[in-house]
Design an enzyme around this catalytic site. Structure first.
Site, PDB file in Angstrom:
ATOM      1  N   LYS A   1      -6.756  -3.281   5.318  1.00 10.54           N
ATOM      2  CA  LYS A   1      -6.415  -2.715   4.014  1.00 10.54           C
ATOM      3  C   LYS A   1      -5.263  -3.555   3.474  1.00 10.54           C
ATOM      4  O   LYS A   1      -4.119  -3.409   3.883  1.00 10.54           O
ATOM      5  CB  LYS A   1      -6.020  -1.250   4.133  1.00 10.54           C
TER       6      LYS A   1
ATOM      7  N   LYS B   1     -16.148   1.229   6.133  1.00  5.28           N
ATOM      8  CA  LYS B   1     -17.154   1.491   5.088  1.00  5.28           C
ATOM      9  C   LYS B   1     -18.528   1.512   5.745  1.00  5.28           C
ATOM     10  O   LYS B   1     -18.859   0.565   6.484  1.00  5.28           O
ATOM     11  CB  LYS B   1     -17.151   0.372   4.046  1.00  5.28           C
TER      12      LYS B   1
HETATM   13  S1  IVH Z   1     -12.566  -0.691  -0.941  1.00  2.00           S
HETATM   14  C1  IVH Z   1     -14.383   2.591  -2.063  1.00  2.00           C
HETATM   15  N1  IVH Z   1     -11.494  -2.323   0.772  1.00  2.00           N
HETATM   16  O1  IVH Z   1      -7.117   0.274  -1.302  1.00  2.00           O
HETATM   17  C2  IVH Z   1     -14.190   1.193  -2.338  1.00  2.00           C
HETATM   18  N2  IVH Z   1     -10.048  -1.248  -0.802  1.00  2.00           N
HETATM   19  O2  IVH Z   1      -7.888   3.240  -2.680  1.00  2.00           O
HETATM   20  C3  IVH Z   1     -12.902   0.891  -3.026  1.00  2.00           C
HETATM   21  N3  IVH Z   1      -7.701  -1.914  -0.598  1.00  2.00           N
HETATM   22  O3  IVH Z   1      -5.874   0.002  -4.221  1.00  2.00           O
HETATM   23  C4  IVH Z   1     -11.947   0.092  -2.346  1.00  2.00           C
HETATM   24  N4  IVH Z   1      -7.955  -3.315   1.064  1.00  2.00           N
HETATM   25  O4  IVH Z   1      -6.977  -2.254  -3.641  1.00  2.00           O
HETATM   26  C5  IVH Z   1     -11.261  -1.489  -0.258  1.00  2.00           C
HETATM   27  N5  IVH Z   1     -10.689  -3.817   2.363  1.00  2.00           N
HETATM   28  C6  IVH Z   1     -10.467  -3.004   1.328  1.00  2.00           C
HETATM   29  C7  IVH Z   1      -9.177  -2.806   0.779  1.00  2.00           C
HETATM   30  C8  IVH Z   1      -9.016  -1.905  -0.279  1.00  2.00           C
HETATM   31  C9  IVH Z   1      -7.081  -2.778   0.226  1.00  2.00           C
HETATM   32  C10 IVH Z   1      -7.001  -1.086  -1.617  1.00  2.00           C
HETATM   33  C11 IVH Z   1      -7.544  -1.186  -2.992  1.00  2.00           C
HETATM   34  C12 IVH Z   1      -7.135   0.115  -3.652  1.00  2.00           C
HETATM   35  C13 IVH Z   1      -7.075   1.038  -2.489  1.00  2.00           C
HETATM   36  C14 IVH Z   1      -8.282   1.948  -2.500  1.00  2.00           C
END
Ligand code: IVH
Length: 242
Positions: A36, A214
């Site tokens: 993340k 995911k």
């Molecule tokens: S997926 C459901 N993948 O986390 C799909 N988000 O609340 C939407 N983020 O601010 C996001 N790393 O920028 C996804 N590998 C990752 C991520 C990620 C960081 C952040 C994103 C957003 C928050 C999602």
């Protein structure tokens, strides 16, 4: 753009995986497991393989147009590589400032007799740098980008049926995808990934605040759907605050 639910404990991860298994009636679901990234979420739009527009996440509904600034970031492809991309392709990901770039920038700031203001931390630095009114200022900031999801897709031959294959395809078209991204089976696999990445966290060249799981199968994702803007098929497993 979407937001993720959070898990702070092993039990919450096990509950998440149990819900996925029960709703889809599958035994051992495969997950894409990813860092993340702790930067700023952005969406990049490509038409016929060319970058045309980029926006911040904003409130999820409406973001800021930061196209001119994104054009200055080397990691953001202006033209896609290879072939077979859809007419319209939106790619979601994170703009971040690598730790080394952050340190080097602040070193220069400290030596500047107050002319250059130091940056507070890499995440604020990424956000502040992207929101500059003058792209020449953004261009001087050491920013990078990782792709982690797909947005709108229109036309073309279609896209892969799994999230992990989608990321491989995006990589082949020229988007940076972190080498730490992988797949894992079930809660046990996800928790092992959390432990593995957690052990490396301090040594990574960029900040992360957790990992994301995911469901890899996109048909399963569609079946599970959302609660509001939060997908039932993904969750962020947070690390303790640093
Ligand atoms: S997926 C459901 N993948 O986390 C799909 N988000 O609340 C939407 N983020 O601010 C996001 N790393 O920028 C996804 N590998 C990752 C991520 C990620 C960081 C952040 C994103 C957003 C928050 C999602």
């Amino acid at each position: 753009m979407l937001s993720l639910g959070n898990a702070f404990s092993e039990t919450e991860v096990e509950d998440f995986v149990r819900r996925v298994r029960e709703r889809l009636e599958i035994d051992d679901p495969l997950f894409s497991v990813e860092p993340k990234f702790d930067g700023l979420a952005i969406s990049l739009r490509y038409e016929h393989g060319r970058f045309v527009r980029g926006a911040t996440r904003g409130d999820g509904e409406r973001g800021e147009d930061v196209t001119a600034n994104l054009r200055t970031i080397k990691a953001v492809p202006l033209k896609l590589r290879g072939a077979g991309w859809p007419d319209v392709l939106e790619v979601r990901g994170e703009v971040y400032m690598p730790r080394a770039g952050f340190e080097a920038y602040n070193e220069t700031a400290r030596a500047s007799d107050g002319r250059i203001r130091p940056l507070v931390n890499p995440r604020n630095a990424a956000a502040g740098s992207l929101r500059q009114l003058d792209p020449r200022i953004t261009a001087k900031r050491p920013l990078a980008f990782y792709a982690y999801a797909l947005g709108a897709v229109e036309g073309g031959k279609g896209m892969p049926a799994t999230h992990s294959a989608t990321l491989k395809q995006l990589h082949a078209w020229g988007f940076p995808v972190s080498a730490l991204v992988g797949t894992a089976r079930g809660a046990a696999g996800c928790l092992a990934y959390y432990a593995r990445i957690g052990a490396k966290r301090d040594a990574l060249p960029f900040d992360i605040d957790g990992v994301v799981y995911k469901l890899d199968d996109l048909a399963g994702q569609r079946e599970l759907g959302f609660v509001g803007r939060t997908p039932r098929w993904a969750i962020a497993h947070k690390f303790p605050a640093q």
